[in-house]
Design an enzyme around this catalytic site. Structure first.
Site, short mmCIF file in Angstrom:
data_model
loop_
_atom_site.label_atom_id
_atom_site.label_comp_id
_atom_site.label_asym_id
_atom_site.label_seq_id
_atom_site.Cartn_x
_atom_site.Cartn_y
_atom_site.Cartn_z
CB THR A 17 -43.93 -7.92 5.37
OG1 THR A 17 -43.61 -9.20 5.90
CG2 THR A 17 -45.41 -7.68 5.48
CG ASP A 60 -39.15 -14.30 3.88
OD1 ASP A 60 -38.30 -14.20 4.78
OD2 ASP A 60 -40.35 -14.47 4.09
CB SER A 61 -35.10 -10.74 5.47
OG SER A 61 -35.83 -11.10 6.61
CB THR A 92 -39.17 -7.44 10.33
OG1 THR A 92 -40.04 -8.57 10.22
CG2 THR A 92 -39.89 -6.19 9.90
CG ASP A 93 -38.74 -12.82 9.64
OD1 ASP A 93 -39.37 -12.18 10.51
OD2 ASP A 93 -39.28 -13.65 8.90
CD GLN A 273 -29.84 -19.36 27.33
OE1 GLN A 273 -30.86 -19.46 28.01
NE2 GLN A 273 -29.04 -20.38 27.08
CB CYS A 274 -29.97 -11.95 30.10
SG CYS A 274 -30.20 -13.15 31.39
#
Ligand code: ASP
Length: 339
Positions: A17, A60-61, A92-93, A273-274
Site C-alpha cells: 500500500t 501486493d505482498s 503489511t499482509d 491459536q492463542c
C-alpha cells in the site's frame, strides 16, 4: 571543518500500500514509481542518511513467493559491506512471513534490516507512511543486528511479530517478546532485548521448501484431511491447536493421523491459536497424547514463524526429520524462547 558523514542506508522497495497511488477513473490503488514518490513526499529523509533506493519488485505482498524472499536476501547479503543498514518497504499482509524468512536466510547478520509499510498510501492525507519510513530509516542507522519490523511507534523482532489489525495504525504486535525500540519524543533502543552481535561471518542460507501444510483445529474437525498427507509429498504439517496445544483424543481423535504422519517421516508441529503464551504439550492429557504420537510443540513461536522455519529447515536438512524436529525448538534467530 569536514562534516561527519551520514550513515549509508539502502531502501529496497517491494510494493504494498505504501507507494500505491489512486488511478482514475475509479481511484483504485495501484503500484507507482517509488523513486518519484519518495522525492515528492519525503525529501527530508536525506537529512538522516545517505540513501540509495532499489526497486526489487512492486507487488501486493499477497503475491510474494519463496523466490522473492531469496532475491531480497541475496540483495542484502551481497551489499552488507556497502551499507550501514537496510530498510524494506513491504506490504503489511505478508510482512511477518518475509521478516521471518530473512531472519533464517541471513545468518550472523551484523546490521539492521528494518521492514516497514503503511495502512494508508503515502499520497493520502493522514497517511502513516511518512512517519513509518522516517522512523524505519532512523532505526536502520542504529547498531541493531537483526531483522525487525517498524510500525506505528515500535520496532519489533520480525520473527516474533504478527499482523493484528487491518485498520489500526499500530497494526502489528509482538505478544511474546518485548519491543526492540520505541519511538516517541526520543528513540529508545532496548539494548537488552537485541540479539548479540554475531561472532562469525555472515552466511546466506536461501534454501527453502514449500512442502509444508497448516490446519487450524476446531471442535468436531475430522482427521481425514490429515491422513491424506501420509502418502503425499508434504513433509511437515503444522496443527494450530487449542490453548496450550490440545486437540480431540476421543471422538474424532487426531492421534492416529498424527502417529501415521510421524511414522511416515513427516514432522508434525503443534502451535497455539492463542497469541500470547505458548504450547506446553506436557500439561494436559490431550497434549501429551500428541507428544506420544510424535508431534513437537513449538513453545511460544508464532504459527507464521513456525511455517517459515519449517520451510527453511526442510530446505537445509531435507530427509532428516529428526534433526528438523530438534532444530524447530532451538532458537536460531531469537524466534522462540529457550525451553
Ligand atoms: N495488500 C497490501 C499488501 O500487503 C496491504 C498493505 O500493504 O497494507 O501488499
Amino acid at each position: 571543518m569536514k562534516a561527519a558523514s551520514k550513515p549509508a542506508i539502502l531502501i529496497l522497495h517491494t510494493g504494498g500500500t505504501f507507494g500505491m497511488m489512486p488511478v482514475a477513473p475509479t481511484d483504485t490503488l495501484a503500484p507507482s514509481d517509488i523513486q518519484e514518490v519518495l522525492q515528492r513526499f519525503l525529501p527530508e529523509l536525506e537529512k538522516i542518511a545517505d540513501l540509495s533506493v532499489e526497486v526489487v519488485f512492486n507487488l501486493d505482498s499477497a503475491d510474494l513467493q519463496i523466490h522473492h524472499w531469496q532475491c531480497l536476501a541475496e540483495q542484502i547479503f551481497h551489499q552488507l559491506d556497502r551499507y550501514d543498514g537496510f530498510v524494506i518497504i513491504h506490504g503489511t499482509d505478508a510482512m511477518v512471513y518475509t521478516a521471518a524468512a530473512l531472519s533464517f536466510m541471513l545468518q550472523n547478520l551484523p546490521k539492521p534490516v528494518v521492514l516497514t509499510g503503511s495502512q494508508r498510501p503515502i499520497a493520502e492525507i493522514r497517511s502513516d507512511a511518512r512517519s513509518n519510513l522516517i522512523n524505519a530509516v532512523e532505526l536502520a542507522t542504529h547498531p541493531i543486528p537483526e531483522v525487525g519490523i517498524f510500525f506505528g511507534t515500535s520496532l519489533f523482532r520480525g520473527n516474533r511479530t504478527i499482523k493484528y489489525s487491518t485498520v489500526e495504525f499500530n497494526a502489528f504486535v509482538s505478544p511474546n517478546y518485548p519491543v526492540l525500540a520505541s519511538v516517541g519524543l526520543d528513540v529508545k533502543v532496548s539494548h537488552s532485548a537485541l540479539l548479540p552481535q554475531p561472532a562469525g561471518p555472515p552466511r546466506l542460507c536461501p534454501a527453502m521448501s514449500q512442502a509444508v501444510q497448516v490446519v487450524r483445529y476446531f471442535p468436531g474437525m475430522p482427521a481425514e484431511p490429515l491422513l491424506r498427507w501420509v502418502d503425499h509429498p508434504v513433509e511437515a504439517v503444522v496443527i494450530e491447536a487449542l490453548g496450550l496445544g490440545n486437540v480431540a483424543v476421543r471422538e474424532n481423535s487426531l492421534i492416529p493421523a498424527v502417529r501415521a504422519l510421524t511414522e511416515a517421516g513427516k514432522v508434525v508441529a503443534i502451535s497455539s491459536q492463542c497469541l500470547h503464551g505458548g504450547v506446553d504439550l506436557s500439561r494436559y492429557a490431550n497434549g501429551r497424547a500428541l507428544l506420544e504420537a510424535g508431534a513437537v510443540g513449538v513453545g511460544d513461536m508464532t504459527t507464521e514463524t513456525t511455517i517459515v522455519k519449517l520451510m527453511h529447515l526442510l530446505g537445509c536438512h531435507a530427509g532428516d526429520p529428526q534433526r528438523i524436529r530438534q532444530q524447530l525448538v532451538t532458537p536460531l534467530a531469537g524466534e522462540i524462547s529457550p525451553a
